[in-house]
Design a protein around this motif. Structure first.
Motif, short mmCIF file in Angstrom:
data_model
loop_
_atom_site.label_atom_id
_atom_site.label_comp_id
_atom_site.label_asym_id
_atom_site.label_seq_id
_atom_site.Cartn_x
_atom_site.Cartn_y
_atom_site.Cartn_z
N GLU A 152 0.77 -1.14 0.03
CA GLU A 152 -0.13 -0.14 0.05
C GLU A 152 1.03 1.32 0.11
O GLU A 152 0.48 2.14 -0.80
CB GLU A 152 -0.88 -0.02 1.26
N LEU A 153 1.89 1.33 0.80
CA LEU A 153 2.71 2.30 1.05
C LEU A 153 3.33 2.68 -0.40
O LEU A 153 3.45 3.73 -0.80
CB LEU A 153 3.99 2.04 1.77
N VAL A 154 4.01 1.65 -1.20
CA VAL A 154 4.59 1.63 -2.29
C VAL A 154 3.69 2.16 -3.55
O VAL A 154 3.98 3.34 -4.29
CB VAL A 154 5.03 0.22 -2.96
N LYS A 155 2.35 1.56 -3.28
CA LYS A 155 1.43 2.19 -4.26
C LYS A 155 1.04 3.57 -4.09
O LYS A 155 1.03 4.38 -5.10
CB LYS A 155 0.09 1.33 -4.13
N ASP A 156 0.72 4.06 -2.85
CA ASP A 156 0.33 5.41 -2.49
C ASP A 156 1.29 6.40 -2.68
O ASP A 156 0.99 7.72 -3.29
CB ASP A 156 -0.25 5.66 -1.27
N TYR A 180 5.50 4.14 13.67
CA TYR A 180 4.00 3.84 13.53
C TYR A 180 4.14 2.41 13.96
O TYR A 180 4.78 1.35 13.39
CB TYR A 180 3.54 4.16 12.23
N VAL A 181 2.99 2.00 14.85
CA VAL A 181 2.82 0.51 15.20
C VAL A 181 1.68 -0.06 14.85
O VAL A 181 0.51 0.70 14.52
CB VAL A 181 3.24 0.24 16.58
N LYS A 182 1.48 -1.29 14.84
CA LYS A 182 0.03 -2.11 14.60
C LYS A 182 -0.63 -1.51 13.33
O LYS A 182 -1.89 -1.27 13.48
CB LYS A 182 -0.74 -1.93 15.74
N MET A 183 0.42 -1.69 12.19
CA MET A 183 0.04 -0.92 10.98
C MET A 183 -0.97 -1.87 10.14
O MET A 183 -0.80 -3.22 10.34
CB MET A 183 1.18 -0.49 10.12
N THR A 184 -1.96 -1.17 9.49
CA THR A 184 -2.66 -1.91 8.56
C THR A 184 -2.56 -1.10 6.91
O THR A 184 -1.92 0.02 6.99
CB THR A 184 -4.19 -1.89 8.94
N ALA A 185 -3.09 -1.45 5.99
CA ALA A 185 -2.97 -1.05 4.74
C ALA A 185 -3.92 0.45 4.91
O ALA A 185 -3.41 1.24 4.27
CB ALA A 185 -3.65 -2.04 3.61
N GLU A 186 -5.05 0.25 5.55
CA GLU A 186 -5.79 1.52 5.76
C GLU A 186 -5.06 2.70 6.49
O GLU A 186 -5.01 3.91 5.92
CB GLU A 186 -7.05 1.17 6.52
N LYS A 187 -4.22 2.14 7.49
CA LYS A 187 -3.51 3.23 8.34
C LYS A 187 -2.52 3.79 7.38
O LYS A 187 -2.23 5.00 7.49
CB LYS A 187 -2.87 2.79 9.47
N GLU A 210 -3.47 6.40 5.04
CA GLU A 210 -3.68 7.72 5.88
C GLU A 210 -2.43 8.49 6.07
O GLU A 210 -2.25 9.54 6.18
CB GLU A 210 -4.40 7.45 7.24
N ILE A 211 -1.49 7.40 6.48
CA ILE A 211 -0.01 8.20 6.70
C ILE A 211 0.58 8.94 5.50
O ILE A 211 1.09 9.82 5.69
CB ILE A 211 0.92 7.07 7.40
N VAL A 212 0.53 8.22 4.48
CA VAL A 212 0.93 8.76 3.13
C VAL A 212 0.33 10.08 2.97
O VAL A 212 0.98 11.12 2.37
CB VAL A 212 0.64 7.81 1.93
N GLU A 213 -1.12 10.48 3.11
CA GLU A 213 -1.96 11.39 2.92
C GLU A 213 -1.31 12.50 3.98
O GLU A 213 -1.11 13.74 3.58
CB GLU A 213 -3.47 11.05 2.87
N LYS A 214 -1.51 12.12 5.28
CA LYS A 214 -1.37 13.23 6.19
C LYS A 214 0.11 13.55 6.62
O LYS A 214 0.35 14.72 6.74
CB LYS A 214 -2.33 12.79 7.40
N HIS A 215 0.88 12.39 6.76
CA HIS A 215 2.42 12.68 7.11
C HIS A 215 3.12 12.78 5.91
O HIS A 215 3.71 14.00 5.79
CB HIS A 215 2.53 11.44 7.82
N LEU A 216 3.26 12.01 5.00
CA LEU A 216 4.34 11.92 3.93
C LEU A 216 3.99 13.19 3.11
O LEU A 216 4.71 14.01 2.49
CB LEU A 216 4.46 10.79 3.25
N VAL A 224 2.27 14.49 11.51
CA VAL A 224 2.43 13.13 12.14
C VAL A 224 1.11 12.36 12.58
O VAL A 224 0.31 13.49 13.02
CB VAL A 224 3.46 13.04 13.18
N VAL A 225 0.58 11.25 12.26
CA VAL A 225 -0.56 10.94 12.84
C VAL A 225 -0.21 10.42 14.34
O VAL A 225 -0.16 9.18 14.31
CB VAL A 225 -1.02 9.83 11.68
N GLU A 226 -0.39 11.29 15.27
CA GLU A 226 -0.06 10.69 16.54
C GLU A 226 -0.75 9.32 17.03
O GLU A 226 -0.16 8.68 17.66
CB GLU A 226 -0.33 11.94 17.59
N GLU A 227 -1.77 9.33 16.79
CA GLU A 227 -2.63 8.14 17.37
C GLU A 227 -2.00 6.73 16.86
O GLU A 227 -2.40 5.70 17.48
CB GLU A 227 -4.28 8.27 17.06
N TYR A 228 -1.40 6.87 15.63
CA TYR A 228 -0.95 5.35 15.20
C TYR A 228 0.46 5.07 15.68
O TYR A 228 1.26 4.22 15.41
CB TYR A 228 -0.96 5.26 13.73
#
Lengths: 123, 191
Positions: A48-52, A91-98, A101-107, A112-116
């Motif tokens: 997911e990271l590579v794609k996004d 970031y911990v306990k990651m999923t494709a959905e998270k 979100e990290i690509v969108e908000k952080h990168l 930084v998406v603090e909650e993750y």
């Protein structure tokens, strides 16, 4: 059918862009891909990271790579973000959905998406 | 592991870490069995290491003391009444012809058979992370309703691409379609 000739077309297109990209990559995103990470679901997170990163047009400043066991197997899948001049974000306990979100908000957005982050899980 | 394809990813990562220039991933299925072979030309293991390698409390890591990759594959095979074999020649014993071969046989009709899962995703992950290493993949399914023969050799792709890295996203996407097409047939026959 797919043919290797198509790859040669991709090659011709890519060559110019790759020259432009040399010496960039300010942000490094690293995914833990040892037995613990893989068993916990790191493969879809990485893909997911590579794609996004590519689809959001971030390839020039963000590189996505893989590493072995980071040492916090209970928090896998783990993604670390290294950026010059900033503190590492884990970031911990990651999923494709998270990951999306990290690509969108952080990168992309720089927030930084603090909650993750591992800090949110430990406190 | 939820899917055998995740075991394949995990074991192949070891091949890459052993410095393999080429790792072969071969899957042979008939109506009732699945034979998985992962063979590399990496540094291989010494006899002492090879003996301990299926012990879940053995690892090469020094940070902590448990390595689970091969024991998990062995468990997955044996729980279907199958088996796992590991052969290895260490580089110090034979500098010309060294490497490791892992073979595992699964009985597909056994209730504890773990499905193969998304093997395309495993291959894409390997290529993304190790664009300078070569992988030969072959998957043949025979004796069932649908006969499938899938082949991918990154050496052929590399030749077509010249010095464009295999982990460029456009190349990864192409490889995904290339593999899916071999599994499912072309999506659009007119293309």
């Amino acid at each position: 059918m797919k043919s290797l000739a198509e790859l040669q077309k991709i090659k011709a297109n890519m060559k110019q862009r790759i020259v432009l990209r040399e010496g960039s990559g300010d942000i490094r995103v690293v995914v833990g891909m040892a037995t613990c990470g893989i068993a916990a679901g790191a493969r879809p997170v990485l893909n997911e990271l590579v794609k996004d990163v590519s689809e959001e047009g971030l390839s020039e400043k963000v590189t996505v790579s893989q590493t072995g066991c980071i040492g916090i197997c209970q928090y896998e899948p783990v993604v670390e973000v290294f950026e010059a001049g900033k503190e590492k974000v884990t970031y911990v306990k990651m999923t494709a959905e998270k990951a999306k979100e990290i690509v969108e908000k952080h990168l992309k957005g720089g927030q930084v998406v603090e909650e993750y982050t591992i800090g949110a899980y430990q406190s | 592991m939820k899917e055998l394809s995740l075991n394949i990813l995990d074991i192949t990562e070891n091949s890459v870490k052993a410095g393999a220039a080429l790792t072969q991933i071969l899957i042979d299925e008939d109506a009732s069995t699945l034979l998985l072979t992962i063979a590399d030309n990496g540094s291989g293991m010494t006899k002492e290491v090879l003996q301990g390698v299926t012990d879940p409390f053995y690892t090469t890591r020094t940070t902590r003391s448990v390595g689970m990759g091969l024991p998990l594959l062995k468990l997955a095979a044996e729980q279907t009444d199958g088996w796992m074999k590991v052969e290895s020649i260490h580089i110090s014993d034979d500098p010309e012809n060294h490497g490791t071969k892992v073979e595992a046989l699964f009985h597909k009709d056994h209730i504890d058979f773990t499905p193969l899962g998304d093997v395309v995703s495993t291959l894409l992950t390997l290529i993304q992370g190790h664009p300078d290493t070569d992988f030969l993949f072959r998957h043949s399914i025979r004796g069932g309703e649908k006969e499938v023969e899938v082949h991918m050799d990154t050496r052929e792709l590399r030749e077509a691409l010249d010095d464009v890295p295999l982990n460029e996203y456009e190349v990864i996407k192409w490889i995904e379609e290339y593999l899916n097409e071999q599994y499912n047939g072309p999506e659009d026959a007119e293309e």
